[in-house]
Structures are given as C-alpha cells and as structure tokens.
Write a protein that holds these residues in place. Structure first.
Motif, PDB file in Angstrom:
ATOM      1  N   UNK A 159       0.833  -1.202   0.000  1.00 30.79           N
ATOM      2  CA  UNK A 159       0.000   0.000   0.000  1.00 30.79           C
ATOM      3  C   UNK A 159       0.867   1.251   0.000  1.00 30.79           C
ATOM      4  N   UNK A 160       1.921   1.245   0.799  1.00 25.28           N
ATOM      5  CA  UNK A 160       2.793   2.426   0.869  1.00 25.28           C
ATOM      6  C   UNK A 160       3.507   2.658  -0.459  1.00 25.28           C
ATOM      7  N   UNK A 161       3.908   1.585  -1.149  1.00 23.98           N
ATOM      8  CA  UNK A 161       4.543   1.747  -2.448  1.00 23.98           C
ATOM      9  C   UNK A 161       3.589   2.382  -3.447  1.00 23.98           C
ATOM     10  N   UNK A 162       2.338   1.903  -3.464  1.00 23.62           N
ATOM     11  CA  UNK A 162       1.350   2.440  -4.395  1.00 23.62           C
ATOM     12  C   UNK A 162       1.071   3.908  -4.119  1.00 23.62           C
ATOM     13  N   UNK A 163       0.836   4.244  -2.861  1.00 27.10           N
ATOM     14  CA  UNK A 163       0.528   5.625  -2.499  1.00 27.10           C
ATOM     15  C   UNK A 163       1.719   6.533  -2.758  1.00 27.10           C
ATOM     16  N   UNK A 164       2.927   6.030  -2.481  1.00 19.53           N
ATOM     17  CA  UNK A 164       4.139   6.834  -2.701  1.00 19.53           C
ATOM     18  C   UNK A 164       4.278   7.203  -4.175  1.00 19.53           C
ATOM     19  N   UNK A 165       4.198   6.204  -5.053  1.00 24.17           N
ATOM     20  CA  UNK A 165       4.362   6.458  -6.480  1.00 24.17           C
ATOM     21  C   UNK A 165       3.235   7.327  -7.013  1.00 24.17           C
ATOM     22  N   UNK A 195       9.737  17.272 -15.196  1.00 26.40           N
ATOM     23  CA  UNK A 195       8.984  16.020 -15.212  1.00 26.40           C
ATOM     24  C   UNK A 195       9.820  14.838 -15.647  1.00 26.40           C
ATOM     25  N   UNK A 196      10.708  15.035 -16.621  1.00 26.44           N
ATOM     26  CA  UNK A 196      11.589  13.952 -17.054  1.00 26.44           C
ATOM     27  C   UNK A 196      12.531  13.534 -15.939  1.00 26.44           C
ATOM     28  N   UNK A 197      13.063  14.513 -15.222  1.00 25.02           N
ATOM     29  CA  UNK A 197      13.983  14.205 -14.127  1.00 25.02           C
ATOM     30  C   UNK A 197      13.275  13.471 -12.998  1.00 25.02           C
ATOM     31  N   UNK A 198      12.131  13.998 -12.559  1.00 26.38           N
ATOM     32  CA  UNK A 198      11.408  13.354 -11.464  1.00 26.38           C
ATOM     33  C   UNK A 198      10.874  11.988 -11.873  1.00 26.38           C
ATOM     34  N   UNK A 199      10.552  11.817 -13.147  1.00 24.93           N
ATOM     35  CA  UNK A 199      10.094  10.512 -13.609  1.00 24.93           C
ATOM     36  C   UNK A 199      11.155   9.450 -13.464  1.00 24.93           C
ATOM     37  N   UNK A 200      12.392   9.782 -13.796  1.00 22.18           N
ATOM     38  CA  UNK A 200      13.494   8.833 -13.623  1.00 22.18           C
ATOM     39  C   UNK A 200      13.757   8.562 -12.150  1.00 22.18           C
ATOM     40  N   UNK A 201      13.653   9.603 -11.331  1.00 22.10           N
ATOM     41  CA  UNK A 201      13.866   9.418  -9.892  1.00 22.10           C
ATOM     42  C   UNK A 201      12.789   8.517  -9.302  1.00 22.10           C
ATOM     43  N   UNK A 202      11.535   8.708  -9.708  1.00 26.72           N
ATOM     44  CA  UNK A 202      10.442   7.867  -9.210  1.00 26.72           C
ATOM     45  C   UNK A 202      10.666   6.408  -9.594  1.00 26.72           C
ATOM     46  N   UNK A 203      11.063   6.171 -10.842  1.00 25.71           N
ATOM     47  CA  UNK A 203      11.322   4.795 -11.287  1.00 25.71           C
ATOM     48  C   UNK A 203      12.455   4.170 -10.490  1.00 25.71           C
ATOM     49  N   UNK A 204      13.494   4.943 -10.246  1.00 31.37           N
ATOM     50  CA  UNK A 204      14.649   4.441  -9.499  1.00 31.37           C
ATOM     51  C   UNK A 204      14.263   4.093  -8.065  1.00 31.37           C
ATOM     52  N   UNK A 205      13.529   4.991  -7.399  1.00 28.55           N
ATOM     53  CA  UNK A 205      13.150   4.759  -6.000  1.00 28.55           C
ATOM     54  C   UNK A 205      12.246   3.539  -5.879  1.00 28.55           C
ATOM     55  N   UNK A 206      11.283   3.411  -6.774  1.00 26.23           N
ATOM     56  CA  UNK A 206      10.358   2.276  -6.712  1.00 26.23           C
ATOM     57  C   UNK A 206      11.117   0.964  -6.897  1.00 26.23           C
ATOM     58  N   UNK A 207      12.002   0.909  -7.892  1.00 27.19           N
ATOM     59  CA  UNK A 207      12.762  -0.320  -8.145  1.00 27.19           C
ATOM     60  C   UNK A 207      13.696  -0.631  -6.984  1.00 27.19           C
ATOM     61  N   UNK A 208      14.304   0.395  -6.394  1.00 26.51           N
ATOM     62  CA  UNK A 208      15.211   0.174  -5.263  1.00 26.51           C
ATOM     63  C   UNK A 208      14.444  -0.350  -4.058  1.00 26.51           C
ATOM     64  N   UNK A 209      13.280   0.224  -3.766  1.00 29.34           N
ATOM     65  CA  UNK A 209      12.480  -0.251  -2.631  1.00 29.34           C
ATOM     66  C   UNK A 209      12.044  -1.697  -2.840  1.00 29.34           C
ATOM     67  N   UNK A 210      11.648  -2.028  -4.068  1.00 27.35           N
ATOM     68  CA  UNK A 210      11.278  -3.414  -4.357  1.00 27.35           C
ATOM     69  C   UNK A 210      12.460  -4.345  -4.126  1.00 27.35           C
ATOM     70  N   UNK A 211      13.654  -3.919  -4.534  1.00 23.18           N
ATOM     71  CA  UNK A 211      14.847  -4.728  -4.340  1.00 23.18           C
ATOM     72  C   UNK A 211      15.181  -4.883  -2.861  1.00 23.18           C
TER      73      UNK A 211
END
Length: 230
Positions: A159-165, A195-211
């Motif tokens: 739930x926290x991952x979904x709300x965060x993203x 938006x391009x910069x934050x989009x890459x940061x969001x993808x990175x954070x989500x993948x790192x948290x999953x890892x």
C-alpha cells in the motif's frame, strides 16, 4: 483538469469501456518491446558493438550493480524483475513529452498493480531462495506474538509503495497545473524538463524499494533483519 487517465474513455469493447490508462499502458509495453527488439536484434558475439549495445550494457550493468550493493549477493535472480519495474515506470514518465499522452503511473490502479506485483514477488523470491519454511518463520520473528503485526506490515508495504508512487506523480501534475495557469508561455518547457527528471527518480526509488524488500526476504534468519526504509 483531469487528474487521472482513468476518467478518459478511449473506446469500448462491447460493454467494457477501455480508458486511457489501459491504452497508455499498452502503448508503453509496445514501445519497450519494440525498443528491446531493435537494440537486441543484432546482439551476437560476432557483431561489433554499436552505440545501442553500449547503452544497453550500461543500463543493465548499472541496475545489476545497484541490486548487488543492496542484496550483497548475485543480482541475476532480481535483475529481470526490478529492471522491468524501472524500465516500465521510467518509460511511462518519459513519454509524457508526447502530446496527449498521460502516464499510466498517474492512475492509482496502475500503481496499486505494480505494488501488488512486488507484494507477490517478495514471498516467491523468499521461497525460491530459502524455502517455504524459512518464509513462514519470518512472520513469527522475533516471537509468535508478532504474527499479526508482521502480516499487517507485509501488506502495508504494498500500500505504501502504491501511495508513494501515485502521490509523487499527482503532486507533479498539480504543481504543473498551477504554474501553467500563472504563466502558460514560460513554464511548459521548464515543467517538461523537471517532469523527465522526477520521472526517472520515481522509477529508481520504486525499483530500489522493491529490491530492498526482496533482499530482506531472501536473507538468512541468522542475519539481523534489514530495517524497513519506510
């Protein structure tokens, strides 16, 4: 201003309305498949490396290096999953430069689906790495009294991952709407770059948290539990 592509119905299949979230998700998947095919179609040992192969190696090595730093073990078993999450979210956010495209990650249904995939992957990776007995034991660590709290904590991660993203994407959309209403001729270019910069940061954070969650689930019980980054 529409805050989510769920509100836009593109077409209907019988009685089933297909909204912009689904259409844009299919578009992102098609772009990723086409790009993968174009980059890897001549990926053979006898063919000299070109710039696309070099770029692909840099991306894969970077993702693998990040995973190995977190899990402290071979990243091969997590690379495909975490890498796919990163590429999908990054592509979804980067395609916002295309006029009329709204990223599927701005829909709570998409972010929830991504989080559910992580929630499902954690026990699967844990069972594959250490067995079902090890995974079930984690719910009664350090004592059986913690069983209900560990179960709640397991689901709260998704739930926290979904709300965060979702919150990160929607906050950017709200800020863009405010700035465009104040100075519509100056801020579009600035907001596109941001938006391009934050989009890459969001993808990175989500993948790192999953890892991080997968690495914590696959570690041995004798090791101290990794602290939840949330």
């Amino acid at each position: 201003m529409q805050m989510t592509p769920d509100e836009t119905i593109v077409f209907t299949l019988g009685s089933w309305p297909v909204n912009a979230t689904l259409v844009n998700t299919w578009l992102v998947m098609a772009v990723l498949v086409l790009a993968s095919w174009l980059v890897t179609r001549n990926l053979r040992p006898d063919v000299p490396p070109n710039r696309w192969r070099t770029l692909l190696e840099v991306i894969v090595k970077s993702i693998q290096g990040q995973i190995e730093e977190i899990s402290l073990k071979s990243a091969r078993h997590v690379l495909y999953f975490a890498g796919s999450l990163f590429l999908f979210i990054a592509a979804s956010n980067l395609l916002t430069v295309v006029p009329g495209f709204k990223p599927p990650t701005s829909s709570l249904s998409t972010t929830m689906a991504l989080s559910l995939s992580v929630l499902l992957a954690v026990p699967l990776f844990s069972i594959a790495s250490n067995g079902a007995k090890h995974y079930l034991k984690t719910f009664i660590q350090p004592s059986i009294v913690m069983l209900p709290f560990n179960i709640i904590g397991e689901f709260s991660r998704g739930i926290s991952l979904a709300v965060r993203l979702y919150g990160n994407v929607m906050s950017g959309a709200v800020i863009a709407g405010i700035l465009l209403s104040v100075a519509p001729f100056f801020f579009p270019v600035l907001m596109d770059m941001l938006g391009l910069l934050t989009g890459l940061i969001q993808a990175y954070i989500f993948a790192i948290l999953a890892t991080v969650y997968i690495a914590a689930a696959t570690e041995e019980l004798s090791k101290p539990h990794q602290q939840d980054p949330l």
